[in-house]
Design a protein around this motif. Structure first.
Motif, mmCIF file in Angstrom:
data_model
loop_
_atom_site.group_PDB
_atom_site.id
_atom_site.type_symbol
_atom_site.label_atom_id
_atom_site.label_comp_id
_atom_site.label_asym_id
_atom_site.label_seq_id
_atom_site.Cartn_x
_atom_site.Cartn_y
_atom_site.Cartn_z
ATOM 1 N N VAL A 1 0.861 -1.184 0.000
ATOM 2 C CA VAL A 1 0.000 0.000 0.000
ATOM 3 C C VAL A 1 0.900 1.238 0.000
ATOM 4 O O VAL A 1 1.856 1.317 0.776
ATOM 5 C CB VAL A 1 -0.916 0.039 1.240
ATOM 6 C CG1 VAL A 1 -1.742 1.324 1.263
ATOM 7 C CG2 VAL A 1 -1.824 -1.187 1.273
ATOM 8 N N ILE A 2 0.596 2.197 -0.870
ATOM 9 C CA ILE A 2 1.334 3.464 -0.915
ATOM 10 C C ILE A 2 0.363 4.597 -0.626
ATOM 11 O O ILE A 2 -0.708 4.689 -1.254
ATOM 12 C CB ILE A 2 2.003 3.670 -2.292
ATOM 13 C CG1 ILE A 2 3.096 2.614 -2.513
ATOM 14 C CG2 ILE A 2 2.591 5.081 -2.405
ATOM 15 C CD1 ILE A 2 3.679 2.618 -3.908
ATOM 16 N N ILE A 3 0.723 5.465 0.322
ATOM 17 C CA ILE A 3 -0.111 6.618 0.681
ATOM 18 C C ILE A 3 0.673 7.894 0.372
ATOM 19 O O ILE A 3 1.741 8.123 0.929
ATOM 20 C CB ILE A 3 -0.494 6.593 2.171
ATOM 21 C CG1 ILE A 3 -1.284 5.313 2.488
ATOM 22 C CG2 ILE A 3 -1.311 7.830 2.540
ATOM 23 C CD1 ILE A 3 -1.564 5.121 3.963
ATOM 24 N N ASP A 4 0.132 8.730 -0.478
ATOM 25 C CA ASP A 4 0.817 9.952 -0.917
ATOM 26 C C ASP A 4 -0.063 11.168 -0.629
ATOM 27 O O ASP A 4 -0.914 11.517 -1.439
ATOM 28 C CB ASP A 4 1.105 9.853 -2.417
ATOM 29 C CG ASP A 4 1.945 11.008 -2.934
ATOM 30 O OD1 ASP A 4 2.509 11.756 -2.100
ATOM 31 O OD2 ASP A 4 2.037 11.165 -4.172
ATOM 32 N N TYR A 5 0.080 11.863 0.510
ATOM 33 C CA TYR A 5 1.067 11.621 1.552
ATOM 34 C C TYR A 5 0.383 11.705 2.910
ATOM 35 O O TYR A 5 -0.756 12.158 3.009
ATOM 36 C CB TYR A 5 2.246 12.608 1.463
ATOM 37 C CG TYR A 5 1.871 14.074 1.418
ATOM 38 C CD1 TYR A 5 1.822 14.821 2.587
ATOM 39 C CD2 TYR A 5 1.538 14.721 0.226
ATOM 40 C CE1 TYR A 5 1.508 16.156 2.572
ATOM 41 C CE2 TYR A 5 1.200 16.053 0.206
ATOM 42 C CZ TYR A 5 1.189 16.766 1.369
ATOM 43 O OH TYR A 5 0.833 18.094 1.367
ATOM 44 N N ILE A 6 1.072 11.329 3.981
ATOM 45 C CA ILE A 6 0.423 11.074 5.266
ATOM 46 C C ILE A 6 -0.167 12.327 5.910
ATOM 47 O O ILE A 6 -1.187 12.252 6.602
ATOM 48 C CB ILE A 6 1.401 10.379 6.245
ATOM 49 C CG1 ILE A 6 0.645 9.846 7.474
ATOM 50 C CG2 ILE A 6 2.548 11.313 6.643
ATOM 51 C CD1 ILE A 6 1.468 8.939 8.353
ATOM 52 N N GLN A 7 0.433 13.491 5.685
ATOM 53 C CA GLN A 7 -0.091 14.708 6.310
ATOM 54 C C GLN A 7 -1.465 15.112 5.753
ATOM 55 O O GLN A 7 -2.151 15.942 6.333
ATOM 56 C CB GLN A 7 0.891 15.871 6.152
ATOM 57 C CG GLN A 7 2.060 15.834 7.104
ATOM 58 C CD GLN A 7 3.165 14.889 6.650
ATOM 59 O OE1 GLN A 7 3.206 14.489 5.490
ATOM 60 N NE2 GLN A 7 4.064 14.536 7.559
ATOM 61 N N LYS A 8 -1.869 14.534 4.632
ATOM 62 C CA LYS A 8 -3.171 14.839 4.047
ATOM 63 C C LYS A 8 -4.245 13.824 4.426
ATOM 64 O O LYS A 8 -5.413 13.996 4.079
ATOM 65 C CB LYS A 8 -3.053 14.923 2.508
ATOM 66 C CG LYS A 8 -2.465 16.239 2.012
ATOM 67 C CD LYS A 8 -2.529 16.314 0.507
ATOM 68 C CE LYS A 8 -2.146 17.707 0.007
ATOM 69 N NZ LYS A 8 -3.187 18.696 0.246
ATOM 70 N N VAL A 9 -3.850 12.763 5.124
ATOM 71 C CA VAL A 9 -4.818 11.754 5.533
ATOM 72 C C VAL A 9 -5.697 12.315 6.649
ATOM 73 O O VAL A 9 -5.213 12.947 7.591
ATOM 74 C CB VAL A 9 -4.110 10.466 6.014
ATOM 75 C CG1 VAL A 9 -5.144 9.428 6.471
ATOM 76 C CG2 VAL A 9 -3.237 9.892 4.901
ATOM 77 N N THR A 10 -6.996 12.074 6.560
ATOM 78 C CA THR A 10 -7.938 12.549 7.573
ATOM 79 C C THR A 10 -8.500 11.359 8.361
ATOM 80 O O THR A 10 -8.147 10.207 8.113
ATOM 81 C CB THR A 10 -9.091 13.326 6.923
ATOM 82 O OG1 THR A 10 -9.811 12.448 6.032
ATOM 83 C CG2 THR A 10 -8.575 14.512 6.132
ATOM 84 N N THR A 11 -9.363 11.650 9.308
ATOM 85 C CA THR A 11 -10.008 10.610 10.109
ATOM 86 C C THR A 11 -11.410 11.049 10.485
ATOM 87 O O THR A 11 -11.696 12.260 10.542
ATOM 88 C CB THR A 11 -9.195 10.303 11.387
ATOM 89 O OG1 THR A 11 -9.918 9.357 12.187
ATOM 90 C CG2 THR A 11 -8.955 11.561 12.197
ATOM 91 N N THR A 12 -12.275 10.084 10.731
ATOM 92 C CA THR A 12 -13.633 10.401 11.173
ATOM 93 C C THR A 12 -13.662 10.752 12.662
ATOM 94 O O THR A 12 -14.666 11.243 13.173
ATOM 95 C CB THR A 12 -14.579 9.211 10.914
ATOM 96 O OG1 THR A 12 -14.062 8.045 11.581
ATOM 97 C CG2 THR A 12 -14.694 8.932 9.425
ATOM 98 N N GLN A 13 -12.533 10.487 13.349
ATOM 99 C CA GLN A 13 -12.438 10.837 14.766
ATOM 100 C C GLN A 13 -12.358 12.367 14.917
ATOM 101 O O GLN A 13 -11.813 13.058 14.052
ATOM 102 C CB GLN A 13 -11.194 10.200 15.394
ATOM 103 C CG GLN A 13 -11.145 8.686 15.283
ATOM 104 C CD GLN A 13 -12.255 8.027 16.072
ATOM 105 O OE1 GLN A 13 -12.519 8.390 17.218
ATOM 106 N NE2 GLN A 13 -12.922 7.048 15.463
ATOM 107 N N LYS A 14 -12.880 12.874 16.008
ATOM 108 C CA LYS A 14 -12.858 14.320 16.245
ATOM 109 C C LYS A 14 -11.529 14.724 16.875
ATOM 110 O O LYS A 14 -11.397 14.865 18.092
ATOM 111 C CB LYS A 14 -14.035 14.731 17.133
ATOM 112 C CG LYS A 14 -15.392 14.514 16.466
ATOM 113 C CD LYS A 14 -16.529 14.978 17.355
ATOM 114 C CE LYS A 14 -17.874 14.774 16.667
ATOM 115 N NZ LYS A 14 -19.017 15.210 17.520
ATOM 116 N N ILE A 15 -10.532 14.897 15.995
ATOM 117 C CA ILE A 15 -9.196 15.290 16.440
ATOM 118 C C ILE A 15 -8.833 16.577 15.714
ATOM 119 O O ILE A 15 -8.726 16.598 14.484
ATOM 120 C CB ILE A 15 -8.153 14.193 16.117
ATOM 121 C CG1 ILE A 15 -8.568 12.861 16.772
ATOM 122 C CG2 ILE A 15 -6.767 14.617 16.586
ATOM 123 C CD1 ILE A 15 -7.678 11.695 16.393
#
Length: 245
Positions: A109-123
């Motif tokens: 798996v390649i993720i480009d890039y990690i700082q743009k990944v979001t989450t459904t958690q309220k963080i």
């Protein structure tokens, strides 16, 4: 299997190109690319440039010859037939990424890039979000027995070679990553210096949970989005040769 790799680099250094070079070398293995910065079309164009050795600039300028267009179409058709490469440009949160990985069961798996990944958690705080996502990637890799390569931005703009502490929001990434690799291209930091070649590249292995750290001298051919490892052949007259990465 079950490991997380972080590849860090400054902007326009080639981290996406390096990740795609790795992806195209995974023969008969399933690869997922989550592209959070480029469209699927741009990813396929870069892959085609590297595999077919077609100048990437021709894609941008839409100046491919009829023969080159046919080669690209044949390549894409083959990739679709093989069903080993999955590219997504519309999946941003870690929860949907996890569900996709469980469904497809990839090797890489390649993720480009990690700082743009979001989450459904309220963080709300970015550092806390990256810490949460970093931990989730570790869990996902282990549970699905796949390798995850997460590309990362660096925090500083100095002209010296980077270290893993330069990874943006680096604390959790340093702790959770099994491998941390950093790309250093001096030309990107000082383009006016005539003595620095645009091709000169160092791949710095700053963390290796299972072996040695060190540096690999490489060459970047930007026109083909291709990295080459510079290997010295000791059986002949001392010199260097380029080996496709």
């Amino acid at each position: 299997k079950g490991t997380v790799v972080h590849i860090g680099a400054r902007p326009s250094t080639g981290k996406t190109a390096l990740a795609l070079n790795i992806a195209k070398n995974q023969k008969n293995k399933k690869v997922i690319i989550f592209s959070l910065e480029m469209s699927c079309e741009m990813i396929y164009e870069r892959m085609a440039s590297s595999i077919l050795m077609i100048d990437y600039g021709l894609f941008n300028k839409e100046k491919l010859s009829t023969e080159q267009v046919q080669k690209v179409k044949s390549l894409i058709a083959q990739l679709e037939t093989d069903r080993n490469l999955y590219v997504y440009d519309d999946i941003y949160n870690i929860e949907n990424m996890s569900a996709t990985i469980v469904e497809i069961k990839p090797d890489l798996v390649i993720i480009d890039y990690i700082q743009k990944v979001t989450t459904t958690q309220k963080i709300l705080q970015m550092r806390e979000r990256i810490e949460y996502i970093s931990g989730e990637l570790k869990h996902i890799a282990g549970y699905n027995k796949c390798t995850i390569i997460a590309l990362s931005q660096l925090t500083r703009n100095g002209k010296e070679a980077p270290t893993m502490s330069d990874l943006k929001e680096s604390g959790a990434l340093e702790a959770d990553g099994d491998y941390i690799m950093l790309i250093h291209r001096p030309y990107v930091l000082n383009k006016k210096d005539p003595n620095i070649s645009p091709e000169t590249t160092e791949l710095i292995i700053d963390k290796n949970k299972f072996g040695n750290t060190g540096k690999i001298d490489m060459c970047f051919k930007g026109e083909y989005q291709q990295f080459y490892e510079m290997a010295r052949d000791i059986s002949e007259t001392p010199g260097t040769e380029e080996i496709p990465f």
